[in-house]
Structure formats: structure tokens, C-alpha cells
Design an enzyme around this catalytic site. Structure first.
Site, mmCIF file in Angstrom:
data_model
loop_
_atom_site.group_PDB
_atom_site.id
_atom_site.type_symbol
_atom_site.label_atom_id
_atom_site.label_comp_id
_atom_site.label_asym_id
_atom_site.label_seq_id
_atom_site.Cartn_x
_atom_site.Cartn_y
_atom_site.Cartn_z
ATOM 1 N N GLU A 73 8.022 -14.402 -41.051
ATOM 2 C CA GLU A 73 7.065 -15.152 -41.860
ATOM 3 C C GLU A 73 6.503 -14.401 -43.058
ATOM 4 O O GLU A 73 5.292 -14.432 -43.309
ATOM 5 C CB GLU A 73 5.895 -15.635 -40.985
ATOM 6 C CG GLU A 73 6.316 -16.567 -39.874
ATOM 7 C CD GLU A 73 5.153 -17.325 -39.269
ATOM 8 O OE1 GLU A 73 3.994 -16.942 -39.517
ATOM 9 O OE2 GLU A 73 5.404 -18.294 -38.544
ATOM 10 N N GLU A 110 9.990 -20.648 -33.591
ATOM 11 C CA GLU A 110 8.660 -20.811 -32.973
ATOM 12 C C GLU A 110 8.239 -22.265 -33.064
ATOM 13 O O GLU A 110 8.357 -22.886 -34.129
ATOM 14 C CB GLU A 110 7.586 -19.961 -33.678
ATOM 15 C CG GLU A 110 7.734 -18.480 -33.454
ATOM 16 C CD GLU A 110 6.608 -17.652 -34.091
ATOM 17 O OE1 GLU A 110 5.501 -18.197 -34.313
ATOM 18 O OE2 GLU A 110 6.856 -16.472 -34.370
ATOM 19 N N TYR A 128 4.688 -25.437 -36.580
ATOM 20 C CA TYR A 128 3.650 -25.841 -35.625
ATOM 21 C C TYR A 128 3.178 -27.263 -35.892
ATOM 22 O O TYR A 128 1.977 -27.523 -35.943
ATOM 23 C CB TYR A 128 2.507 -24.824 -35.664
ATOM 24 C CG TYR A 128 2.938 -23.519 -35.008
ATOM 25 C CD1 TYR A 128 2.841 -23.367 -33.630
ATOM 26 C CD2 TYR A 128 3.493 -22.483 -35.742
ATOM 27 C CE1 TYR A 128 3.264 -22.212 -33.007
ATOM 28 C CE2 TYR A 128 3.930 -21.323 -35.125
ATOM 29 C CZ TYR A 128 3.808 -21.194 -33.752
ATOM 30 O OH TYR A 128 4.239 -20.057 -33.126
ATOM 31 N N ASP A 184 -0.508 -11.500 -35.810
ATOM 32 C CA ASP A 184 -1.289 -12.101 -34.726
ATOM 33 C C ASP A 184 -1.026 -11.442 -33.368
ATOM 34 O O ASP A 184 -0.696 -12.104 -32.407
ATOM 35 C CB ASP A 184 -0.919 -13.602 -34.676
ATOM 36 C CG ASP A 184 -1.748 -14.384 -33.672
ATOM 37 O OD1 ASP A 184 -2.915 -14.032 -33.458
ATOM 38 O OD2 ASP A 184 -1.204 -15.351 -33.101
HETATM 39 C C1 GCB Z 1 3.251 -17.539 -36.073
HETATM 40 C C2 GCB Z 1 3.548 -16.098 -35.900
HETATM 41 C C3 GCB Z 1 3.153 -15.587 -34.538
HETATM 42 C C4 GCB Z 1 1.808 -16.169 -34.141
HETATM 43 C C5 GCB Z 1 1.937 -17.684 -34.082
HETATM 44 C C6 GCB Z 1 0.631 -18.375 -33.700
HETATM 45 O O1 GCB Z 1 3.777 -18.222 -36.891
HETATM 46 O O2 GCB Z 1 4.892 -15.773 -36.164
HETATM 47 O O3 GCB Z 1 3.089 -14.190 -34.590
HETATM 48 O O4 GCB Z 1 1.323 -15.650 -32.960
HETATM 49 O O5 GCB Z 1 2.329 -18.164 -35.326
HETATM 50 O O6 GCB Z 1 0.374 -18.555 -32.523
HETATM 51 O O7 GCB Z 1 -0.129 -18.717 -34.605
#
Ligand code: GCB
Length: 596
Positions: A415, A505, A470, A162
Site C-alpha cells: 500500500e 486484503e 475494504y 498498522d
Molecule cells: C490495510 C493494511 C493493513 C491494515 C489493514 C486494516 O490496508 O495493509 O496493514 O492492518 O488495512 O485493518 O486497516
């Protein structure tokens, strides 16, 4: 490989500035031997910089394949009889260089240095022509991986991470000179023994016998505090000033190569921060004391210059880390410029150092769910050859960064698919390799939610658990109560494994300036509330040893319907202005309710 530097015996010349540049649309430059003369039909291109955003031209931004760079340099007149080396701090992702008409080096991997001795191809007080072809194609056998697909409209590069596939010469290029007999490597490993510090050093040299190594250790004030002789040995520093988070105290180790008449053949300076790192149960220890990571996953990403290194932005980013109360960051998702690690050493900022192994998960596309139409590990996709390339990326990362006190943990992938037997088979040897290369630092990889607690088959190999989650964004979107329950439940499972957990994250896309009285996804209020929810969960679980918000700043990505002008999970905008969340984090991390 030693980083170029100026010393009593070494001299370097930066090759930064404007180079000639040409897109190789037809892929004809190699067979037409464009290195054989001045690059025809060239435009000018800044080095260091990504080439993509410099031209106002989609054909440049989205080009897939070779691009050519060329410059000329006057070799200093004092370099007669010296050994001359051409050094690239990086070229993304693959490069071949010529001096005059002679090919001198090829390198794969976009984020680590490479060099070639060019003594025979240059002359002191004469001009030399340097031509470099850089290729930005990602394949199943590159790190990171990608695939070029045939479409009715021609070839298209796809990749599964991403961030935008910026490419070019992102970091400085040097021509440097040493004597014929010279040091080729220096390694330091530090320890603590009560009030004293120990520095085990090891040097390698290329010399025709008879040369001896001497080392002198000086404190930050330039006072000699220890010395030794021999290619390797251990120095003791009484009442050592430790390197510690927030206190980037560095000693200077000068390694000298001296011949039997006492003449200095080479001198190299290695900065040394004396500290220890260990994992003890659920604690991550620096100098024997529990350390709790606060900070971010970042990117090398700037307007116009893309992934080009820039000292001003680097210094400013570190100021923002201090302002917000962050003590650490992860080099997501590739090794950063060496200047960044030097700076982290000096600033006492702790670093999780990551390889470019990102986007190795066909259940995800850039962190977003949805199958990609490929099998992750298979003979046709990510295979044994890819693992060899990955192993080489780990070797080059450890070789480059082994002496940085700021680096406390290796992250060998972000990931990847990790819930399958193929993943287990792929990763086990890479963990073994990393530990063999560096027995002094913990090793881990970053896990994602498809391999949630109970499903992951790779985390067993890690010394720490690094989790990207997330909840409240991709899961339970907009429902922070449900997110909190589910997240705590999962995290309790991981905590039962008895290892430190770093949340590498968590975050929410946030459009700066978008407000909602009742917090809604994309609003500044929602980002604050989502982070608060995460913090409540972390504070209830002892094994959580750190929190890295995704992301430090907004950044460019490939286009997509869940991306508005790039990824907007930054706590700062791309031009480094704070969103509301920055103030909230500052209050938490600085423990100061009055911080505005
Ligand atoms: C993740 C990735 C990261 C992305 C992020 C997102 O898990 O490690 O590279 O930018 O999510 O914002 O979706």
C-alpha cells in the site's frame, strides 16, 4: 549467505535463552562503551522475543532508541582451527555487535539475517562475550519508514503502518563453525520437462584453489537420484515427484567441497522442491496448472513475546491453515522467520513473500484514511536514499528466500502511494531490480484504494495485481449492498487489464463474542456477511486468482480510536480461537457444507 546448519563439516551452537538487557534511556551506551565489560544494571531478557511486552513497564514498551543485549558463550573445544561465525537471523531494526571489545558487524533492516566471521576474536574452549545494541527507531530512510517528532512531552516515534513497532532480537542467534575452505552460497532453480524435473544449481565457495564441488541429490527417502560435479550445472530427475500446493515433497541437494586428495572440506544441504511458477494471461500457474490462492495476510504477533519466533505457535498456525482450507498466506508486512518458510516448504503451503516496505503512503495511516501531514515522496521524506535502503531490503530478501519452493511471488511493498509520478519514478527501478535478482518468479506490489482502478501508476510494472479493499468496512460501512455494487464495478475495471488479480486484503474488525441479529459492523455476523459479499463478487470475475482475508488473527497495533485492543480483523483471535467467520471460510475453502 548460507543459513547455519549441522552437517558432516559444520557445527552450530544456539545462543538462545536469557541474555542481559538494558534500556539506554539517555542514549549514552555507545559513547560510554558498554560493550567493554559486563553490562551494568542489567535485567534479564529472553532471546528470541520482542522486549516490549516482557517487562510490566510502559517505559520499556514504548522506549525509542537503543537497547543493549549481552551474553557469554563457551566456544566448543572442538572448534580449534575452525572458521567461526556469529549469525543473527534478525535484529529489529538496526544492530551493531561486538565480540569482546571488537565491533564485528552492523546491520540495518529488521527482518533479514546478517553475520560476521569472528575467528580472530574467539578461542576454542574459552568463553566469549557478545554484546549487541539494537535500535528500534524508524526514520524516513528506514524500511519501514517513520519519524521521531518533538512534542512538549519529549520525543515520540510515529509510524504509518498498522502494527505495533515490536523490536529486539526476534529470531535465533547462532555461533557456528566451518572449515577454512567453505561454501558461501547455493542457488537452485527448478524446471519441469514432461515427467522429468530439472535442477539448475550454482554454488559459490571461498577456498584457496584446488577444491572441487560435487553435488548429490537424494529423494525424501534418502535414495540418490542424481549427481554432478562442478560449481554449477543441471541435474535431471526422472519421474520427478513435484512440489505442489498441498504436497510439500522435498529432495535434498548436498553440495560438497572436496580437495584434490578427495578430502571433504565442506558439506551443505539444500532442500529442493521441484516446481514451476508462471503467469499466463489472467491465470497464475504452478506446475502449469491454474492456482487459486485461498488464505490470509498474517503477522508475526503473539502475546508477551510480540514478534519473537516460536515453533509451537508456528506449527499451530499451520494446523489452523489446514483446518480452514487455506492453501497460502502473505508474509504481510515483512519477511518472516526462515523457520516459517522452511515449514511452508514442507507443508506445501504457498507464500507471497513481502518486504518490510509498509506505511509509505501519507494519505493513509495504517491502512486508515486521513492525511498524515507529510508528503510521501520528497527530498525531506521518502527519497533516493530511502529507495537505496529499499533496494537493499529486496536484495536481502531474494538472497535469503530464493530457494524456497513455497515462495511463488515477490511483493515489494504494501500500500505505498502509487497514484503519483513520484511513485512511478520511485518504483520502476525496484521492479527492474527484483526481476534482475530473480527472473524466475512474478513480481508485484500491493495496491490500496486511493489508487483505485484508473488511478494507479505503479501496477503497470507488476506481473499480477494485488489489491487490498475494504468495501463494506472503510467504504460503505455497514451497507453491504452499496459495497457490493461499487466493489464489482471497480474490480471489473482491473479485470480489463488482463492480469491475474489476487485480493490480498478484505475484511472487517470483529469483536469476538459480539453478536447482532441484524448484522452490524464489529459483530461476528457482519464479518461473515462481509466476507460472503466479497466472495459473491470474486466468483463473478474470472481474473480473480485468489482471496486472502485480512487477517489470520487479531494483532497488536499502536493505540487509536478505531482500534480496540489492537486490530480485530482476525478470523481467529490473538490466542487462535475461531470467530464465526472461521467456520464460514472453512465451508467455502474446503467445499464442505457440513464443516462446522
Ligand atoms: C490495510 C493494511 C493493513 C491494515 C489493514 C486494516 O490496508 O495493509 O496493514 O492492518 O488495512 O485493518 O486497516
Amino acid at each position: 549467505m548460507l543459513r547455519p546448519q549441522d552437517t558432516a563439516t559444520r557445527e552450530r551452537k544456539p545462543l538462545t535463552g536469557l541474555w542481559r538487557f538494558r534500556l539506554d534511556r539517555a542514549g549514552e551506551g555507545r559513547s560510554a562503551e558498554w560493550f567493554k565489560g559486563p553490562l551494568a544494571n542489567a535485567q534479564e531478557m529472553a532471546v528470541p522475543a520482542s522486549f516490549n511486552d516482557l517487562a510490566a513497564d510502559p517505559a520499556v514498551r514504548d522506549h525509542v532508541g537503543d537497547v543493549w543485549y549481552q551474553t557469554t558463550v563457551w566456544v566448543p573445544r572442538g572448534w580449534d582451527g575452525q572458521r567461526v561465525v556469529l549469525h543473527f537471523e534478525s535484529a529489529t531494526h538496526q544492530a551493531t555487535a561486538w565480540v569482546g571489545e571488537t565491533e564485528v558487524v552492523s546491520h540495518e533492516g529488521g527482518y533479514t539475517p546478517f553475520e560476521a566471521e569472528v575467528t580472530e576474536h574467539v578461542q576454542a574452549a574459552a568463553e566469549a562475550r557478545i554484546t549487541v545494541v539494537v535500535n528500534n527507531t524508524l526514520s524516513w530512510q528506514s524500511i519501514p519508514p517513520g519519524v521521531v517528532e518533538d512534542t512538549p512531552d519529549g520525543k515520540r516515534q510515529r509510524y504509518f503502518h498498522d502494527f505495533f513497532n515490536y523490536a529486539g532480537i526476534h529470531r535465533p542467534v547462532w555461533l557456528y563453525a566451518t572449515g577454512r575452505a567453505h561454501l558461501t552460497d547455493v542457488t537452485v532453480v527448478t524446471g519441469l520437462d514432461g515427467a522429468n524435473g530439472t535442477i539448475e544449481y550454482r554454488t559459490e565457495a571461498s577456498s584457496e584453489g584446488g577444491a572441487e564441488v560435487r553435488v548429490v541429490l537424494r529423494d525424501a527417502g534418502g535414495v540418490e537420484v542424481a549427481s554432478g560435479t562442478g560449481a554449477s550445472g543441471t541435474l535431471t530427475v526422472e519421474n520427478v515427484h513435484k512440489w505442489a500446493p498441498g504436497d510439500g515433497y522435498l529432495y535434498d541437494l548436498e553440495a560438497q567441497l572436496v580437495d584434490d586428495t578427495g578430502e571433504l572440506l565442506d558439506s551443505y544441504h539444500q532442500s529442493v522442491g521441484v516446481r514451476t511458477v508462471a503467469v499466463d494471461g489472467i491465470r497464475f500457474l504452478i506446475n502449469g496448472e491454474p492456482f487459486y490462492f485461498t488464505g490470509f495476510g498474517k503477522h508475526e504477533d503473539l502475546t508477551v513475546i510480540g514478534k519473537g519466533h516460536n515453533d509451537a505457535f508456528m506449527a499451530h498456525d499451520f494446523e489452523l491453515l489446514k483446518w480452514i482450507g487455506a492453501n497460502s498466506f502473505r508474509t504481510s508486512h515483512y519477511p518472516y522467520a526462515e523457520a516459517v518458510l522452511d515449514y511452508a516448504d514442507r507443508q506445501g503451503i504457498v507464500v507471497i513473500d513481502e518486504t518490510a516496505a509498509v506505511g509509505m503512503n501519507m494519505g493513509l495511516g495504517g491502512g486508515i484514511f486521513g492525511r498524515q501531514g507529510y508528503t510521501t515522496f520528497s527530498p525531506e521524506t521518502i527519497n533516493d536514499h530511502t529507495r537505496d535502503v529499499h533496494a537493499q531490503a529486496i536484495r536481502e530478501l531474494v538472497a535469503r528466500d530464493k530457494n524456497h519452493p513455497s515462495v511463488v511471488l515477490w511483493s515489494i511493498a504494501n500500500e505505498p502511494e502509487s497514484d503519483t509520478e513520484s511513485a512511478e519514478r520511485y518504483f520502476k527501478p525496484l521492479f527492474d531490480l527484483t526481476r534482475q535478482l530473480d527472473p524466475t518468479r512474478p513480481v508485484g506490489f500491493v495496491n490500496e484504494v486511493l489508487a483505485s482502478y484508473g488511478k494507479c501508476r505503479v501496477s503497470q510494472f507488476g506481473d499480477v495485481l494485488m489489491l487490498n479493499r475494504y468495501y463494506g468496512w472503510y467504504l460503505h460501512t455497514g451497507d453491504l449492498e452499496a459495497a457490493e455494487l461499487a466493489w464489482e464495478q471497480e474490480l471489473k475495471g482491473w479485470a480489463s487489464e488482463g492480469k491475474p488479480i489476487i485480493i490480498t486484503e478484505y475484511g472487517a474488525d470483529t469483536y469476538p463474542g459480539l453478536h447482532a441479529l441484524i448484522a452490524q459492523p464489529w459483530s461476528e455476523e457482519y464479518q461473515v456477511e462481509l466476507l460472503d459479499m466479497n466472495h459473491r463478487v470474486f466468483d463473478r470475475i474470472d481474473a480473480v486468482a485468489g482471496e486472502h482475508v485480512w487477517a489470520f488473527a487479531d494483532f497488536a497495533t499502536a493505540s487509536g480510536i478505531v482500534r480496540v485492543g489492537g486490530n480485530k480483523k482476525g478470523v481467529f483471535t490473538r490466542d487462535r480461537q475461531p470467530k464465526s467467520a472461521a467456520h464460514a471460510l472453512r465451508r467455502r475453502w474446503r467445499g464442505d457444507d457440513t464443516a462446522q
